[in-house]
Motif scaffolding. Sequence first.
Motif, short mmCIF file in Angstrom:
data_model
loop_
_atom_site.label_atom_id
_atom_site.label_comp_id
_atom_site.label_asym_id
_atom_site.label_seq_id
_atom_site.Cartn_x
_atom_site.Cartn_y
_atom_site.Cartn_z
N GLU A 1 0.84 -1.20 0.00
CA GLU A 1 0.00 0.00 0.00
C GLU A 1 0.87 1.26 0.00
OE1 GLU A 1 -3.69 2.01 2.56
OE2 GLU A 1 -2.74 0.17 3.31
N LEU A 2 1.95 1.23 0.79
CA LEU A 2 2.88 2.36 0.82
C LEU A 2 3.53 2.55 -0.55
CD1 LEU A 2 4.35 4.55 2.47
CD2 LEU A 2 6.06 2.81 3.03
N THR A 3 3.93 1.47 -1.18
CA THR A 3 4.54 1.53 -2.51
C THR A 3 3.56 2.08 -3.53
OG1 THR A 3 6.01 -0.31 -1.95
CG2 THR A 3 5.70 0.17 -4.31
N TYR A 4 2.32 1.66 -3.45
CA TYR A 4 1.28 2.18 -4.36
C TYR A 4 1.15 3.70 -4.22
CZ TYR A 4 -3.25 3.43 -6.22
OH TYR A 4 -4.26 4.06 -6.90
N VAL A 5 1.17 4.19 -3.00
CA VAL A 5 1.07 5.64 -2.77
C VAL A 5 2.25 6.36 -3.43
CG1 VAL A 5 1.16 7.46 -1.00
CG2 VAL A 5 -0.35 5.48 -0.70
N LEU A 6 3.44 5.83 -3.24
CA LEU A 6 4.63 6.44 -3.85
C LEU A 6 4.55 6.42 -5.38
CD1 LEU A 6 7.29 5.04 -1.42
CD2 LEU A 6 6.82 7.47 -1.83
N ASN A 7 4.24 5.26 -5.95
CA ASN A 7 4.13 5.16 -7.40
C ASN A 7 3.08 6.13 -7.94
OD1 ASN A 7 4.47 1.50 -7.53
ND2 ASN A 7 6.04 3.04 -7.32
N THR B 1 8.75 6.40 -9.05
CA THR B 1 7.73 6.21 -10.10
C THR B 1 7.53 4.75 -10.42
OG1 THR B 1 9.29 6.40 -11.97
CG2 THR B 1 8.24 8.45 -11.19
N HIS B 2 8.53 3.94 -10.17
CA HIS B 2 8.46 2.55 -10.61
C HIS B 2 9.03 1.53 -9.62
CE1 HIS B 2 12.37 4.14 -11.89
NE2 HIS B 2 12.83 2.93 -11.74
N GLN B 3 9.45 1.98 -8.44
CA GLN B 3 10.01 1.02 -7.48
C GLN B 3 8.97 0.01 -7.05
OE1 GLN B 3 11.26 3.92 -4.57
NE2 GLN B 3 9.77 3.21 -3.07
N ASP B 4 9.43 -1.20 -6.72
CA ASP B 4 8.53 -2.21 -6.18
C ASP B 4 8.63 -2.20 -4.65
OD1 ASP B 4 10.82 -3.69 -5.45
OD2 ASP B 4 10.65 -5.03 -7.17
N SER B 5 7.85 -3.05 -4.02
CA SER B 5 7.78 -3.05 -2.55
C SER B 5 9.10 -3.43 -1.89
CB SER B 5 6.66 -3.97 -2.08
OG SER B 5 5.42 -3.46 -2.49
N SER B 6 9.91 -4.25 -2.55
CA SER B 6 11.20 -4.60 -1.95
C SER B 6 12.12 -3.38 -1.89
CB SER B 6 11.87 -5.75 -2.72
OG SER B 6 12.26 -5.34 -4.02
N ILE B 7 12.04 -2.52 -2.89
CA ILE B 7 12.85 -1.29 -2.87
C ILE B 7 12.29 -0.32 -1.83
CG2 ILE B 7 13.54 0.74 -4.21
CD1 ILE B 7 13.64 -1.12 -6.68
N THR B 8 10.98 -0.21 -1.73
CA THR B 8 10.38 0.66 -0.70
C THR B 8 10.85 0.21 0.68
OG1 THR B 8 8.42 1.02 -2.07
CG2 THR B 8 8.22 1.54 0.27
N ARG B 9 10.78 -1.07 0.93
CA ARG B 9 11.22 -1.62 2.22
C ARG B 9 12.68 -1.27 2.49
NH1 ARG B 9 9.24 -5.51 5.35
NH2 ARG B 9 7.81 -6.24 3.73
N LYS B 10 13.53 -1.48 1.50
CA LYS B 10 14.96 -1.19 1.65
C LYS B 10 15.18 0.29 1.96
CE LYS B 10 19.33 -1.52 -0.81
NZ LYS B 10 20.00 -1.83 -2.07
N ARG B 11 14.42 1.17 1.30
CA ARG B 11 14.62 2.60 1.47
C ARG B 11 14.13 3.11 2.83
NH1 ARG B 11 12.90 5.98 -3.64
NH2 ARG B 11 14.27 7.49 -2.65
N ILE B 12 13.21 2.40 3.48
CA ILE B 12 12.73 2.87 4.78
C ILE B 12 13.41 2.16 5.96
CG2 ILE B 12 10.53 3.67 3.88
CD1 ILE B 12 9.19 1.25 5.19
N LEU B 13 14.13 1.09 5.69
CA LEU B 13 14.86 0.41 6.77
C LEU B 13 15.88 1.36 7.37
CD1 LEU B 13 15.50 -3.20 5.44
CD2 LEU B 13 14.06 -2.53 7.37
N GLY B 14 15.90 1.48 8.65
CA GLY B 14 16.84 2.36 9.33
C GLY B 14 16.46 3.83 9.28
N ALA B 15 15.31 4.12 8.70
CA ALA B 15 14.83 5.50 8.61
C ALA B 15 13.52 5.62 9.39
CB ALA B 15 14.60 5.88 7.14
N HIS B 16 13.00 6.82 9.45
CA HIS B 16 11.72 7.07 10.11
C HIS B 16 10.70 7.43 9.04
CE1 HIS B 16 9.47 7.98 13.84
NE2 HIS B 16 8.73 8.66 12.99
N CYS B 17 9.77 6.55 8.80
CA CYS B 17 8.75 6.75 7.76
C CYS B 17 7.42 7.12 8.42
CB CYS B 17 8.60 5.47 6.94
SG CYS B 17 7.36 5.58 5.63
N LEU B 18 6.87 8.24 7.97
CA LEU B 18 5.54 8.67 8.41
C LEU B 18 4.54 8.43 7.29
CD1 LEU B 18 6.22 12.15 10.06
CD2 LEU B 18 6.20 9.89 11.15
N VAL B 19 3.30 8.18 7.68
CA VAL B 19 2.22 8.05 6.72
C VAL B 19 1.06 8.93 7.15
CG1 VAL B 19 2.78 5.78 5.79
CG2 VAL B 19 1.40 5.94 7.87
#
Length: 175
Positions: A25-31, A47-65
């Motif tokens: 769902e988070l990846t869909y919002v970004l795309n 624009t085209h990342q999949d969920s595995s890339i989204t996960r990698k990009r938020i690991l170790g970071a603080h993600c708000l929704v």
Amino acid sequence: MNKQLLSFDDFVVRTFELDEDNIDELTYVLNSAYKQLDEMGFRYLATHQDSSITRKRILGAHCLVGLKNDEIISTITYSKPGNKKGSTWYETEGVGAVEQFGVLPSYQSIGLGAKMLSIIESMVKDEGVDELALDTAEGASHLRSFYTKRGYRMIEYVDWGVTNYRSVVMSKKLN
């Protein structure tokens, strides 16, 4: 347990929890949020990342929704100083980074993104971060204008190698 940071009108802003929330769902919002930029010719990773890339990009970071009726409609990710590489400025001591910042198109231009960015700015200021930086396509003048009006200034250009444009790194003094 999800940490709610702000509630206004019908919206709630809270921390995204990898073990509780839906990464697809988070990846869909970004795309979706970046689709207009893709149509303008800017091939942001979001624009085209999949969920595995989204996960990698938020690991170790603080993600708000941002949510409305328990549906994710916006997101912003913050990385602490020293965590983002590839730019001289991002690697400067005391400089935190904003990434993956987007709002579903049907909710853009109502102030939700500005509120989310304000939350991050306040949050990191309280942590003693001196500067908050972000980057966008050099040609995305509407985004550069949005950030400039919020006090961000141009720092440097960078080529990430995964996009089809030169990026502008912008930064705002917090303390």
